[in-house]
Design a protein around this motif. Structure first.
Motif, mmCIF file in Angstrom:
data_model
loop_
_atom_site.group_PDB
_atom_site.id
_atom_site.type_symbol
_atom_site.label_atom_id
_atom_site.label_comp_id
_atom_site.label_asym_id
_atom_site.label_seq_id
_atom_site.Cartn_x
_atom_site.Cartn_y
_atom_site.Cartn_z
ATOM 1 N N GLN A 54 -10.679 -1.948 2.375
ATOM 2 C CA GLN A 54 -11.569 -1.478 1.308
ATOM 3 C C GLN A 54 -12.178 -2.679 0.592
ATOM 4 O O GLN A 54 -11.519 -3.688 0.364
ATOM 5 C CB GLN A 54 -10.820 -0.619 0.289
ATOM 6 C CG GLN A 54 -10.411 0.733 0.832
ATOM 7 C CD GLN A 54 -9.855 1.643 -0.244
ATOM 8 O OE1 GLN A 54 -8.670 1.951 -0.250
ATOM 9 N NE2 GLN A 54 -10.732 2.063 -1.161
ATOM 10 N N VAL A 79 -8.600 3.557 -9.832
ATOM 11 C CA VAL A 79 -8.448 2.941 -8.513
ATOM 12 C C VAL A 79 -8.893 3.972 -7.486
ATOM 13 O O VAL A 79 -8.401 5.106 -7.481
ATOM 14 C CB VAL A 79 -6.992 2.518 -8.248
ATOM 15 C CG1 VAL A 79 -6.853 1.978 -6.831
ATOM 16 C CG2 VAL A 79 -6.550 1.470 -9.265
ATOM 17 N N TYR A 80 -9.839 3.570 -6.648
ATOM 18 C CA TYR A 80 -10.357 4.451 -5.612
ATOM 19 C C TYR A 80 -9.705 4.077 -4.289
ATOM 20 O O TYR A 80 -9.822 2.944 -3.828
ATOM 21 C CB TYR A 80 -11.876 4.352 -5.535
ATOM 22 C CG TYR A 80 -12.520 5.003 -6.746
ATOM 23 C CD1 TYR A 80 -12.616 4.301 -7.956
ATOM 24 C CD2 TYR A 80 -12.966 6.317 -6.706
ATOM 25 C CE1 TYR A 80 -13.162 4.901 -9.090
ATOM 26 C CE2 TYR A 80 -13.517 6.929 -7.830
ATOM 27 C CZ TYR A 80 -13.597 6.208 -9.014
ATOM 28 O OH TYR A 80 -14.125 6.814 -10.135
ATOM 29 N N LEU A 81 -9.012 5.045 -3.705
ATOM 30 C CA LEU A 81 -8.246 4.817 -2.487
ATOM 31 C C LEU A 81 -8.878 5.540 -1.308
ATOM 32 O O LEU A 81 -9.302 6.689 -1.424
ATOM 33 C CB LEU A 81 -6.808 5.313 -2.663
ATOM 34 C CG LEU A 81 -5.923 4.495 -3.597
ATOM 35 C CD1 LEU A 81 -4.668 5.270 -3.960
ATOM 36 C CD2 LEU A 81 -5.550 3.171 -2.972
ATOM 37 N N ARG A 95 0.827 -1.194 0.000
ATOM 38 C CA ARG A 95 0.000 0.000 0.000
ATOM 39 C C ARG A 95 0.870 1.255 0.000
ATOM 40 O O ARG A 95 2.033 1.228 0.423
ATOM 41 C CB ARG A 95 -0.911 0.006 1.229
ATOM 42 C CG ARG A 95 -1.796 -1.204 1.289
ATOM 43 C CD ARG A 95 -2.663 -1.215 2.504
ATOM 44 N NE ARG A 95 -3.440 -2.443 2.564
ATOM 45 C CZ ARG A 95 -4.482 -2.629 3.348
ATOM 46 N NH1 ARG A 95 -4.877 -1.662 4.153
ATOM 47 N NH2 ARG A 95 -5.130 -3.780 3.340
ATOM 48 N N CYS A 148 -15.221 1.627 2.696
ATOM 49 C CA CYS A 148 -13.955 1.802 3.405
ATOM 50 C C CYS A 148 -14.182 1.613 4.899
ATOM 51 O O CYS A 148 -15.015 2.304 5.494
ATOM 52 C CB CYS A 148 -13.388 3.194 3.143
ATOM 53 S SG CYS A 148 -11.911 3.583 4.126
ATOM 54 N N LEU A 152 -2.729 10.938 -7.610
ATOM 55 C CA LEU A 152 -3.918 10.774 -6.793
ATOM 56 C C LEU A 152 -4.710 12.076 -6.804
ATOM 57 O O LEU A 152 -4.162 13.156 -6.604
ATOM 58 C CB LEU A 152 -3.549 10.423 -5.357
ATOM 59 C CG LEU A 152 -3.216 8.965 -5.071
ATOM 60 C CD1 LEU A 152 -1.856 8.577 -5.642
ATOM 61 C CD2 LEU A 152 -3.279 8.691 -3.580
ATOM 62 N N ARG A 196 -8.853 9.212 -5.860
ATOM 63 C CA ARG A 196 -8.886 8.254 -6.963
ATOM 64 C C ARG A 196 -7.658 8.469 -7.831
ATOM 65 O O ARG A 196 -7.091 9.567 -7.888
ATOM 66 C CB ARG A 196 -10.154 8.364 -7.803
ATOM 67 C CG ARG A 196 -10.224 9.550 -8.741
ATOM 68 C CD ARG A 196 -11.459 9.441 -9.628
ATOM 69 N NE ARG A 196 -11.609 10.632 -10.450
ATOM 70 C CZ ARG A 196 -12.606 10.813 -11.305
ATOM 71 N NH1 ARG A 196 -13.547 9.871 -11.451
ATOM 72 N NH2 ARG A 196 -12.673 11.906 -12.018
ATOM 73 N N GLN A 197 -7.256 7.368 -8.445
ATOM 74 C CA GLN A 197 -6.073 7.402 -9.292
ATOM 75 C C GLN A 197 -6.427 6.797 -10.638
ATOM 76 O O GLN A 197 -6.650 5.583 -10.732
ATOM 77 C CB GLN A 197 -4.933 6.631 -8.634
ATOM 78 C CG GLN A 197 -3.625 6.721 -9.385
ATOM 79 C CD GLN A 197 -2.485 6.119 -8.589
ATOM 80 O OE1 GLN A 197 -2.687 5.208 -7.792
ATOM 81 N NE2 GLN A 197 -1.285 6.628 -8.798
ATOM 82 N N TRP A 248 -11.092 10.156 0.655
ATOM 83 C CA TRP A 248 -11.196 9.376 -0.574
ATOM 84 C C TRP A 248 -10.387 10.080 -1.665
ATOM 85 O O TRP A 248 -10.497 11.301 -1.849
ATOM 86 C CB TRP A 248 -12.650 9.255 -1.030
ATOM 87 C CG TRP A 248 -13.489 8.287 -0.261
ATOM 88 C CD1 TRP A 248 -14.343 8.554 0.755
ATOM 89 C CD2 TRP A 248 -13.578 6.869 -0.490
ATOM 90 N NE1 TRP A 248 -14.967 7.399 1.189
ATOM 91 C CE2 TRP A 248 -14.510 6.360 0.435
ATOM 92 C CE3 TRP A 248 -12.971 5.985 -1.381
ATOM 93 C CZ2 TRP A 248 -14.847 5.007 0.504
ATOM 94 C CZ3 TRP A 248 -13.309 4.647 -1.320
ATOM 95 C CH2 TRP A 248 -14.228 4.165 -0.389
ATOM 96 N N GLY A 306 -7.230 -0.155 -1.872
ATOM 97 C CA GLY A 306 -7.926 0.393 -3.027
ATOM 98 C C GLY A 306 -8.971 -0.515 -3.632
ATOM 99 O O GLY A 306 -8.967 -1.736 -3.430
ATOM 100 N N ARG A 348 -10.310 -1.257 -7.463
ATOM 101 C CA ARG A 348 -10.105 -0.997 -8.895
ATOM 102 C C ARG A 348 -11.452 -1.102 -9.585
ATOM 103 O O ARG A 348 -12.051 -2.184 -9.642
ATOM 104 C CB ARG A 348 -9.120 -1.986 -9.508
ATOM 105 C CG ARG A 348 -8.847 -1.730 -10.996
ATOM 106 C CD ARG A 348 -7.789 -2.688 -11.530
ATOM 107 N NE ARG A 348 -6.515 -2.497 -10.867
ATOM 108 C CZ ARG A 348 -5.620 -1.567 -11.181
ATOM 109 N NH1 ARG A 348 -5.872 -0.726 -12.194
ATOM 110 N NH2 ARG A 348 -4.474 -1.486 -10.534
#
Lengths: 109, 114
Positions: free
Chosen positions: B6, B89-91, A43, B23, B43, B36-37, B34, B108, B110
């Motif tokens: 997640q 990808v949502y982190l 991560r 999350c 990010l 996203r990438q 939050w 994350g 995806r």
């Protein structure tokens, strides 16, 4: 508006060679700067922050307000340093971080 | 839990469908973010929660995106009528309190919109 630029998408160096990952920022006030790292299959994690003036895993970064830069340096690269590195900025009064697009560091054995 | 969790880790959905991303923060972490990438991008900030309230939702790209947090714990990011440009990808990241910037990130989700 604040912006973080990492000009290199990919940086390859030989083991034992010095490493410098470049980061430039655009911000009108006094920012806080950070480096985050993501190793393969791990991560994203904080590597270091400028305000701490610390050395982590041999890496250091100095905030140069005149050049608006926060380059990450290590005198002797190790294979385990291979990873994705992201520079990030926090503006005053904001809790969000603005990230650069990242630089992939590849250390060649 | 020991870390930020997640779910799902991967989600493939058809264009136009709604999706929910979850999350689970580290217990006691009051600040939740939050990001996203998208492919080849850095990010991108979406929203920040302090407890259950969202003082900063300036990064949500359109009104199709919404998020909530309940009990100061679990957060859900909902994307309605998904579009292909939502693929990313949502982190999720949390920290003990806002402003420390020592984020603990999740692994994350995806999201692929086909």
């Amino acid at each position: 508006a604040q912006r973080v630029t990492q000009p290199e998408k990919l940086l390859s160096v030989f083991k034992g060679a010095p490493v410098e990952l470049k980061c430039n920022y655009s911000y009108s006030g006094s920012p806080e700067l950070f480096w985050y790292v993501q190793y393969s299959r791990q991560r994203l994690q904080l590597l270091l922050r400028h305000i701490s003036r610390e050395s982590i895993k041999g890496f250091t970064a100095d905030l140069n307000k005149g050049e608006t830069s926060f380059h990450l340096k290590k005198p002797f690269a190790q294979e385990e340093d291979s990873a994705m590195y992201y520079c990030a900025l926090a503006g005053a009064g904001s809790y969000q971080l603005t990230f650069g697009k990242g630089t992939k560091l590849s250390v060649i054995p | 839990g020991a870390g930020v969790s997640q779910s799902p880790s991967n989600k493939v959905t058809e264009k136009g469908k709604d999706v929910e991303l979850r999350c689970d923060p580290i217990s006691g972490h009051t600040a939740l973010y939050w990001y996203r990438q998208s492919l080849g991008q850095g990010l991108e900030f979406l929203i920040y929660f302090q407890g259950n309230s969202a003082p900063d939702k300036s990064g949500l790209p359109s009104d199709r995106f919404s998020a909530e947090r309940t009990g100061g714990s679990v957060s859900t990011l909902t994307i309605q009528r998904t579009q292909q440009e939502d693929s990313a990808v949502y982190l999720c990241a949390t920290e003990g309190r806002a402003g420390l910037y020592g984020y603990t990130f999740g692994s994350g989700t995806r999201l692929t919109v086909v």
